[in-house]
Design a protein around this motif. Structure first.
Motif, PDB file in Angstrom:
ATOM      1  N   THR A  77     -58.179  65.232  21.273  1.00 33.10           N
ATOM      2  CA  THR A  77     -58.674  65.496  22.625  1.00 33.10           C
ATOM      3  C   THR A  77     -57.553  65.727  23.620  1.00 33.10           C
ATOM      4  OG1 THR A  77     -58.692  63.163  23.253  1.00 33.10           O
ATOM      5  CG2 THR A  77     -60.668  64.006  22.174  1.00 33.10           C
ATOM      6  N   TYR A  78     -56.295  65.692  23.139  1.00 34.30           N
ATOM      7  CA  TYR A  78     -55.186  65.758  24.098  1.00 34.30           C
ATOM      8  C   TYR A  78     -54.685  67.189  24.230  1.00 34.30           C
ATOM      9  CZ  TYR A  78     -51.592  63.685  26.983  1.00 34.30           C
ATOM     10  OH  TYR A  78     -50.822  63.313  28.038  1.00 34.30           O
ATOM     11  N   HIS A  79     -55.144  67.888  25.234  1.00 37.34           N
ATOM     12  CA  HIS A  79     -54.708  69.257  25.492  1.00 37.34           C
ATOM     13  C   HIS A  79     -53.772  69.237  26.693  1.00 37.34           C
ATOM     14  CE1 HIS A  79     -57.614  70.602  22.543  1.00 37.34           C
ATOM     15  NE2 HIS A  79     -58.569  69.968  23.187  1.00 37.34           N
ATOM     16  N   TYR A  80     -52.543  68.832  26.452  1.00 34.50           N
ATOM     17  CA  TYR A  80     -51.599  68.617  27.546  1.00 34.50           C
ATOM     18  C   TYR A  80     -51.317  69.894  28.326  1.00 34.50           C
ATOM     19  CZ  TYR A  80     -48.074  70.716  24.511  1.00 34.50           C
ATOM     20  OH  TYR A  80     -47.373  71.593  23.715  1.00 34.50           O
ATOM     21  N   GLY A  81     -51.437  71.045  27.691  1.00 34.56           N
ATOM     22  CA  GLY A  81     -51.139  72.299  28.363  1.00 34.56           C
ATOM     23  C   GLY A  81     -52.170  72.699  29.406  1.00 34.56           C
ATOM     24  N   GLN A  82     -53.300  71.983  29.448  1.00 35.46           N
ATOM     25  CA  GLN A  82     -54.352  72.306  30.396  1.00 35.46           C
ATOM     26  C   GLN A  82     -54.407  71.348  31.578  1.00 35.46           C
ATOM     27  OE1 GLN A  82     -58.049  72.628  28.210  1.00 35.46           O
ATOM     28  NE2 GLN A  82     -57.123  73.903  26.613  1.00 35.46           N
ATOM     29  N   ILE A  83     -53.426  70.454  31.664  1.00 36.13           N
ATOM     30  CA  ILE A  83     -53.403  69.468  32.750  1.00 36.13           C
ATOM     31  C   ILE A  83     -52.510  69.972  33.871  1.00 36.13           C
ATOM     32  CG2 ILE A  83     -52.912  67.063  33.358  1.00 36.13           C
ATOM     33  CD1 ILE A  83     -53.235  66.353  30.420  1.00 36.13           C
ATOM     34  N   ASN A  84     -52.960  69.840  35.098  1.00 40.41           N
ATOM     35  CA  ASN A  84     -52.165  70.275  36.245  1.00 40.41           C
ATOM     36  C   ASN A  84     -50.995  69.323  36.472  1.00 40.41           C
ATOM     37  OD1 ASN A  84     -53.817  72.493  36.832  1.00 40.41           O
ATOM     38  ND2 ASN A  84     -55.194  71.242  38.075  1.00 40.41           N
ATOM     39  N   ILE A  85     -49.820  69.894  36.677  1.00 40.86           N
ATOM     40  CA  ILE A  85     -48.625  69.101  36.968  1.00 40.86           C
ATOM     41  C   ILE A  85     -48.704  68.583  38.402  1.00 40.86           C
ATOM     42  CG2 ILE A  85     -46.111  69.204  37.243  1.00 40.86           C
ATOM     43  CD1 ILE A  85     -46.139  71.402  35.060  1.00 40.86           C
ATOM     44  N   THR A  86     -48.567  67.278  38.576  1.00 41.17           N
ATOM     45  CA  THR A  86     -48.641  66.695  39.916  1.00 41.17           C
ATOM     46  C   THR A  86     -47.269  66.491  40.551  1.00 41.17           C
ATOM     47  OG1 THR A  86     -48.709  64.484  38.932  1.00 41.17           O
ATOM     48  CG2 THR A  86     -50.822  65.505  39.471  1.00 41.17           C
TER      49      THR A  86
END
Length: 552
Positions: free
Chosen positions: A343-352
């Motif tokens: 479930t870990y799709h790190y490439g789809q998370i917005n960088i804060t």
């Protein structure tokens, strides 16, 4: 136990009664005596740090979710600490074993580390973090095996071998420390060791049965030098890297930078004789090489010696950069993962937040110092985590002395505790930029991160177009080549005070490290364990009353 154990609650029906049964994951107990001893790995007698009389130290062989208890007795004449490099210490910075979180173990005293290898698999190391003790030994291997119910993506090997390679100085750790304290550099190493031995050991280090496949866990425990590892006439199938299963590419040799670990499979499918295992220096003016013998079990007792013609190491750092680009995470393997499996799709998370870190070397008061964004870290008498926990941080250090981006022009180097304040659970991009002519190696405690990019030149936002946002390897140590950059992505979801450091021991000792404070907004056991009752206390908090404990 400071909350380090995992409790499992089961409901069992016995007749007309329902009984709650509480169980724990297994415990592994160790008692380690840390002493000085004399060794001669390069033919020169010298003082070393031994653990239970061993150099290197004992190998810890554990399984995912085991609770590890190590009672360390310090018989040295100096304070001492060990860190468990790559073990994430989830919610538990109290066991990390660095001077920003722990008071060192005084001479003649002991301290018991208690931690769980929670949801991890892989090959790791431990080593001293005080003074220049790493230059004298005190290091060893730490394995975390997968549980039997969770298959690994390859057949069980015939045996499992730990290979600790590293550069080595024949001068004592105290002499090397005096060099650095006086403003000098360490200088070139005198040789390379494989499992604590130079080239003077004629006995086979490992034996392989013909036709069988073996797992070799290769870790660079040295001070400052990248090494190339290879075995005569044999290929290395990469299967794991710092806690992650990888796509199983095959290599003739691997560059292993300081602090890094790889697991490879080697099949004994050659002529039955002896072969050399080789570790040689990379990016150095003088080539230093260590050899160790790997023998087939059916090799003739006489003759059939290892060929003196050892394979050459690659030349130049471009080769090493290209090898890095071939490393990929195995997304189909069943094993411990940073987040729920699949479930870990790190490439789809917005960088804060983007943090850009530039390493530098300069002279402060005539003495050599290493820095990050112009700040050279120094350890206060009170560990940073203790000061924060007791509510007296403002008396020990200031947050954010270092800017999150480097100054356009570095005028002076500030020597001070270097603590970055980081918001809990933010998804962050960290860019390491190396403007110098030597290779750098960075490690982050408490986490694994996704190594998404590495290129020559200066980093720009447009460089994100070339990031690997699908299957970058989740790891804890990353090299940065000369005049180059590397980028990592991670979620700061592990509350605590965590050390980000150069793995080059000289650089770390002279200030090229920092701490990231990740505070949970709630003092809750859901986010962080309480300070253990038997934790060592020192500095200005020594006589203060202990703060109220965290609660659920």
């Amino acid at each position: 136990m400071g909350g380090v154990m995992l409790m499992v609650c089961l409901t069992v029906v016995i007749g007309a009664f329902t009984v709650a049964v509480r169980g724990e994951d297994p415990y592994l107990y160790f008692t380690w005596n840390v002493t000085y001893g004399t060794i001669s790995p390069l033919g020169v007698p010298q003082q070393a740090i031994l653990i239970n009389g061993q150099f290197p130290g004992p190998n810890i062989n554990s399984t995912t979710n085991n609770n590890i208890v190590v009672n360390v007795f310090n018989y040295l004449d100096e304070p001492f600490l060990l860190t468990w490099s790559g073990i994430q210490q989830r919610k538990n910075p109290w066991q990390d074993g660095v001077l920003g979180t722990n008071c060192p173990i005084p001479p003649g005293k002991n301290f018991t580390y208690r931690f769980q290898v929670k949801d991890q698999i892989g090959s790791y190391i431990y080593y001293p973090t005080t003074a220049m003790h790493r230059a004298a030994g005190g290091f060893g291997g730490l394995r975390v095996n997968s549980r039997l119910l969770i298959p690994v993506p390859y057949a069980d090997p015939e045996d499992d071998y730990t290979v600790l390679i590293g550069d080595w100085h024949t001068k004592s750790h105290s002499t090397l420390r005096k060099f650095l304290d006086s403003g000098r550099a360490l200088g070139r190493p005198d040789g390379v060791l494989i499992n604590g031995k130079g080239n003077n050991d004629k006995k086979p280090l490992f034996t392989m049965k013909p036709g069988k496949t073996y797992k070799y866990r290769i870790c660079n425990v040295g001070l400052q030098t990248s090494l190339n590892f290879r075995i005569q006439n044999h290929t290395l199938k990469l299967v794991e890297m710092e806690g992650s299963h990888t796509i199983q590419n095959t290599y003739d040799s691997l560059d292993v930078h300081v602090g890094q670990c790889y697991s490879v499979l080697v099949t004994a499918d050659k002529d039955p004789k002896k072969y050399y295992m080789v570790a040689s220096t990379r990016f150095t003016k003088t080539l230093l090489t260590a050899k160790a013998i790997v023998s087939y079990a059916n090799a003739p007792k006489k003759g059939a010696s290892a060929s003196p013609l050892i394979p050459d190491a690659p030349v130049g750092w471009a080769w090493s950069l290209n090898q890095f680009r071939t490393f990929r995470w195995n997304l189909t393997a069943s094993a411990a993962r940073p987040n729920p499996q699949g479930t870990y799709h790190y490439g789809q998370i917005n960088i804060t937040r983007t943090i850009k870190l530039v390493n530098s070397a300069s002279r402060v008061g005539g003495k050599l110092r290493y820095a990050i964004n112009g700040v050279s870290h120094t350890d206060p008498a009170t560990p940073l985590k203790l000061a924060e926990y007791y509510g007296v941080a403002n008396k020990v250090f200031k947050y954010d002395t270092m800017p999150a981006s480097p100054p356009k022009k570095l005028v002076t180097t500030v020597v001070a505790p270097n603590v970055l304040n980081q918001t809990f659970r933010n998804f962050v991009e960290i860019v390491f930029e190396n403007h110098e002519k030597s290779l750098q190696s960075w490690h982050l405690d408490g986490y694994s991160f996704f190594a998404v990019g590495m290129e020559a030149g200066r980093w720009r936002p447009k460089c994100r177009r070339n990031y690997n946002l699908l299957d970058a390897v989740s790891r804890h140590t990353i090299q940065v080549f000369p005049k180059s950059w590397a980028a990592i992505l991670l979620t700061f979801d592990n509350a605590g005070m965590w050390n980000l450091r150069s793995e080059l021991t000289q650089n770390r000792y002279l200030g090229q490290q920092m701490y990231v404070s990740v505070l949970s907004p709630e003092r809750s056991l859901r986010d962080e364990y309480n300070m253990p009752d038997d934790d060592l206390v020192c500095g200005i908090v020594k006589d203060l009353p202990k703060p109220p404990p965290y609660t659920i």
